[in-house]
Design an enzyme around this catalytic site. Structure first.
Site, short mmCIF file in Angstrom:
data_model
loop_
_atom_site.label_atom_id
_atom_site.label_comp_id
_atom_site.label_asym_id
_atom_site.label_seq_id
_atom_site.Cartn_x
_atom_site.Cartn_y
_atom_site.Cartn_z
N SER A 250 0.65 -0.92 0.05
CA SER A 250 0.07 -0.06 -0.12
C SER A 250 1.00 1.22 0.08
O SER A 250 1.51 1.41 -0.86
CB SER A 250 -0.90 0.11 1.20
OG SER A 250 -1.96 0.82 1.11
N ASP A 399 -5.29 -4.16 -2.59
CA ASP A 399 -4.49 -3.88 -1.36
C ASP A 399 -3.59 -5.23 -0.65
O ASP A 399 -4.37 -6.01 -0.32
CB ASP A 399 -4.96 -3.07 -0.27
CG ASP A 399 -3.98 -2.48 0.66
OD1 ASP A 399 -2.97 -2.95 0.95
OD2 ASP A 399 -4.53 -1.71 1.33
#
Length: 610
Positions: A250, A399
Site C-alpha cells: 500500500s 491492497d
C-alpha cells in the site's frame, strides 16, 4: 458478497424512505440464504505443477556470492531431482512416525548422505581447508544452496497432505524443474548479491494510507544521512552503503518506490524532495477522483468509491527508466481477490516481465503493481492486470494489506540479511471507544482484521529467517567446517552488527540463536502510540500528515546509531549526523515543511471522475 450488498442497500434506501417492511429479520434471512449455484466464471485452482514450482522457487531464492554458479546448481537440480523426490516420498510414507531416516540413515540413502555429503548437481565436495578466500566463497554458496534444497521435500510432502491426493513423480519433477529454473533466472538477473564484507540490506514498509507519513519521515531522515556520506571514502564517508531491497504494501509500496529512486544516480535529492512533498503537502484531490453515483450502483457495476488517477500520474513522474537497472530491487505486494493469492512484483525479476520488454512496458507494469497494492477493497477500483513473463496476468488485484500488511517474508525469501521494518501502526492495535452501532462494529472489525496479518507475517518471517540460517549452519557442520566458519566469524566475513535481534520481545530474533546471529538481524520501528492524530480511510490532510512526518524523523534519529549499525553504515560523517541533538533534527524537518495554505492553494476539495 455482491448478492448480499443488494438487499443491504435496498434496506438502507427503504429505511430512509420510511418503508417499514424492510426489517432486520428480513436482512438476516437474506444474508443466511446460500447461493443457488456457483458462478459460471469461477476461476480454476492453480495447477499442481505450478504449485510445486512456486514452493521450489520460494526455497531456492536467496542471496548468493556467485549467482551464476548458484543458478547452474539450481538448473542441475531441476534436471536431476531424484534425491528430492525420494525424500518427499519418504516423508509422506513415514508421516506421523520417525522421519529422521529420510534425512540420514545407516544405508546412507537419506538426503544428507546423497546430497549434502556427496557431490551432486555440480556442487563441489566439502573443502578440506578454508584458509584460502576463493574456496571459502564457493563453500558458503554450496552450504546455502544445499540447505535451501533441504526445505523442498518437507514443503512438497505438506502440499500433498493438504491436497489429500498423492502427486505423481512426474508432476513433482516437472514442478521442481520449473521452479528451479525460475529461481536461477531470478538470482542471475538481480543487480544485488551476497557480499561477505557487507550485509544485504532491506527496508520493509507497512501500509496505512496517509499514516505512511510517519514511515516517509523516517526514510527521509535515513536517506538524508546516506546522502551526506555515500560515495565518500573512509574514514569520513560510508563508501557504497545502500539499501539493496525495498519492499512495501500500500502506502509502503509508494515510499519504497522513492527509496529505489534515491539509489538511481543523480536522483538522490529529487527522491527526498518527493518524499517530503507527497507526504506532507498532499490533499485528496491530488491522488484520486470520486466515482460519484447512486449508492445502489455499488451492488451493480461500481467496484470502488474512488479511482487513483492522481497516483498513476505521480508514479509516471517517480519511476525513471534508470530505476529499472540500478542496484536496488523494488518489490510491491498485492492480493488477487479471485484466487486469494499474494502477488509480489519485482522490478528485477524475469518472471514478472516478458523477455526483451521495453523500459516503457516495464514501467507500466510496475505502476500497475504499485497501484494494485494501494487499492483498498470497496474504497477503490481494483487493478485488473499485473505483468508476467508469460503475458499479462488478469485478475482482481487489491491492497496487499489484506494478507500481507508488513511484507517481511519478501525480504527473507529474497535473501536480505539486515532488515529495518517500519510500521504505521503500534505494536498492538490502538484502543477504540465502545462501538455504538453495527457500522461502528464493522469498521472496528476491519481495523482488527488488518492488524492481525501483520503480527502473523512478522512472526512467520522471523521464524523462516532463523530456520533457513540454522539449516545452513547444520549443513556447514555436516560438511566438516570449523565452528567459527559455520557461525560466519573470523577472516573473510563481515564483523557482526551490534544491536538487538528484534525490536520487540514477542518476535523471534536471531539473538536467541547465536549460531546464526551474524547471518540475520532485524530492527523494528513503530509509530508512537500516543500524542499523534491518525488518518482514517483515504483522508489525506497536511494538518495530520505533517506531524506524523516529523515524528518519523524523530524516531529514526532516536534509533540512528542502531540503524546504522544494522546496515553496516560507517564513517565519521554518518556518526556526526547521529550525534546531532534530536530537537535540531526535528526543527530542520519542520522548517522544510511547506505551509498548509500552500498545499491547498488552487486545489478542489474533491474531484469527480469523468
Amino acid at each position: 458478497m455482491r448478492r448480499h450488498l443488494t438487499p443491504l442497500l435496498m434496506f438502507l434506501a427503504a429505511t430512509a424512505g420510511g418503508c417499514s417492511f424492510m426489517r432486520t429479520d428480513v436482512l438476516l434471512d437474506t444474508l443466511n440464504t446460500p447461493d443457488a449455484s456457483p458462478p459460471k466464471d469461477m476461476p480454476s485452482r492453480v495447477p499442481a505443477v505450478e504449485r510445486v514450482a512456486g514452493m521450489t522457487r520460494a526455497q531456492l531464492t536467496d542471496s548468493y556470492v556467485d549467482p551464476a554458479r548458484a543458478g547452474a546448481w539450481m538448473e542441475a537440480l531441476g534436471a536431476a531431482p531424484e534425491a528430492v523426490l525420494d525424500m518427499t516420498a519418504c516423508l509422506v510414507q513415514h508421516a506421523g512416525n520417525d522421519t529422521a531416516s529420510c534425512y540420514e540413515n545407516a544405508e546412507r540413502t537419506g538426503y544428507v548422505d546423497r546430497a549434502v555429503k556427496a557431490s551432486v548437481w555440480g556442487v563441489p565436495p566439502p573443502v578440506q581447508s578454508l584458509s584460502e578466500a576463493s574456496p571459502a566463497v564457493e563453500e558458503v554458496d554450496a552450504q546455502r544452496f544445499l540447505a535451501n534444497t533441504l526445505g523442498i521435500g518437507p514443503s512438497l510432502a505438506a502440499l500433498q497432505q493438504s491436497l489429500e491426493v498423492p502427486l505423481t513423480r512426474e508432476v513433482l519433477a516437472q514442478g521442481i524443474q520449473k521452479g528451479a529454473a525460475s529461481a536461477a533466472a531470478y538470482v542471475r538477473a538481480r543487480s544485488w548479491r551476497r557480499d561477505l564484507q557487507r550485509p544485504s540490506n532491506a527496508v520493509v514498509l507497512s501500509g496505512g494510507g496517509a499514516n505512511g507519513a510517519f514511515s516517509a519521515g523516517a526514510i527521509w531522515r535515513l536517506l538524508g544521512i546516506l546522502e551526506q556520506c555515500r560515495g565518500k571514502p573512509a574514514p569520513e564517508g560510508c563508501g557504497d552503503a545502500r539499501i539493496d531491497l525495498a519492499a512495501g504494501t500500500s502506502t509502503g509500496a509508494l515510499i519504497s518506490t522513492l527509496v529505489d529512486l534515491f539509489h538511481t544516480p543523480g536522483q538522490e535529492a529529487n527522491a527526498r524532495k518527493q518524499l517530503l512533498g507527497n507526504y506532507t503537502c498532499t490533499v485528496e484531490s491530488d491522488l484520486y477522483c470520486v466515482n460519484s453515483t447512486w449508492l445502489w450502483n455499488l451492488a451493480e457495476d461500481t467496484r470502488g468509491l474512488v479511482r487513483f488517477d492522481g497516483i498513476f500520474s505521480k508514479l509516471d513522474q517517480f519511476i525513471q527508466p534508470e530505476m529499472l537497472h540500478n542496484g536496488t530491487e523494488l518489490v510491491s505486494v498485492s492480493v488477487d481477490f479471485q484466487t486469494g493469492d499474494v502477488f509480489s512484483v519485482s522490478d528485477q525479476d524475469p518472471a514478472d516481465f516478458k523477455a526483451g520488454a521495453s523500459d516503457k512496458l516495464r514501467k507500466g507494469g510496475m505502476t500497475n503493481a504499485i497501484v494494485a497494492s494501494i487499492a483498498e477493497p470497496v474504497l477503490s477500483n481494483p487493478v485488473g492486470v499485473l505483468p508476467s513473463a508469460a503475458g499479462d496476468r488478469t485478475g482482481t488485484y487489491y491492497d496487499g494489506g489484506v494478507r500481507s500488511g508488513l511484507p517481511l517474508l519478501q525480504a527473507v525469501q529474497r535473501g536480505a540479511e539486515r532488515v529495518l521494518v517500519i510500521s504505521t501502526g503500534g505494536a498492538n492495535p490502538s484502543p477504540s471507544a465502545d462501538p455504538k452501532n453495527a457500522m461502528s462494529v464493522l469498521m472496528r472489525t476491519i481495523d482488527l482484521f488488518v492488524a492481525q496479518p501483520r503480527v502473523g507475517e512478522v512472526q512467520q518471517a522471523e521464524l523462516l529467517a532463523v530456520t533457513r540460517r540454522l539449516g545452513e549452519y547444520n549443513v556447514c557442520t555436516l560438511r566438516g567446517a570449523t565452528e567459527d566458519f559455520c557461525r560466519r566469524k573470523g577472516p573473510g566475513f563481515q564483523p557482526p552488527s551490534l544491536g538487538p535481534g528484534a525490536g520487540q520481545s514477542v518476535w523471534m530474533g536471531s539473538a536467541r540463536f547465536d549460531q546464526v546471529a551474524t547471518s540475520w538481524r532485524s530492527a523494528w520501528m513503530f509509530k508512537p502510540e500516543t500524542g499523534l492524530a491518525t488518518a482514517s480511510g483515504y483522508s489525506f490532510t497536511p494538518e495530520v500528515m505533517q506531524p506524523l512526518f516529523v515524528a518519523g524523523v524523530e524516531s529514526l534519529q532516536k534509533r540512528c546509531a542502531e540503524v546504522l549499525s544494522l546496515f553496516g553504515i560507517q564513517g565519521t560523517l554518518a556518526a556526526k549526523e547521529c550525534a546531532r541533538p534530536l530537537v535540531e533534527v526535528a526543527d530542520e524537518a519542520r522548517e522544510a515543511l511547506p505551509s498548509v495554505a500552500q498545499c491547498r492553494a488552487d486545489k478542489p476539495e474533491r474531484r469527480t471522475c469523468d
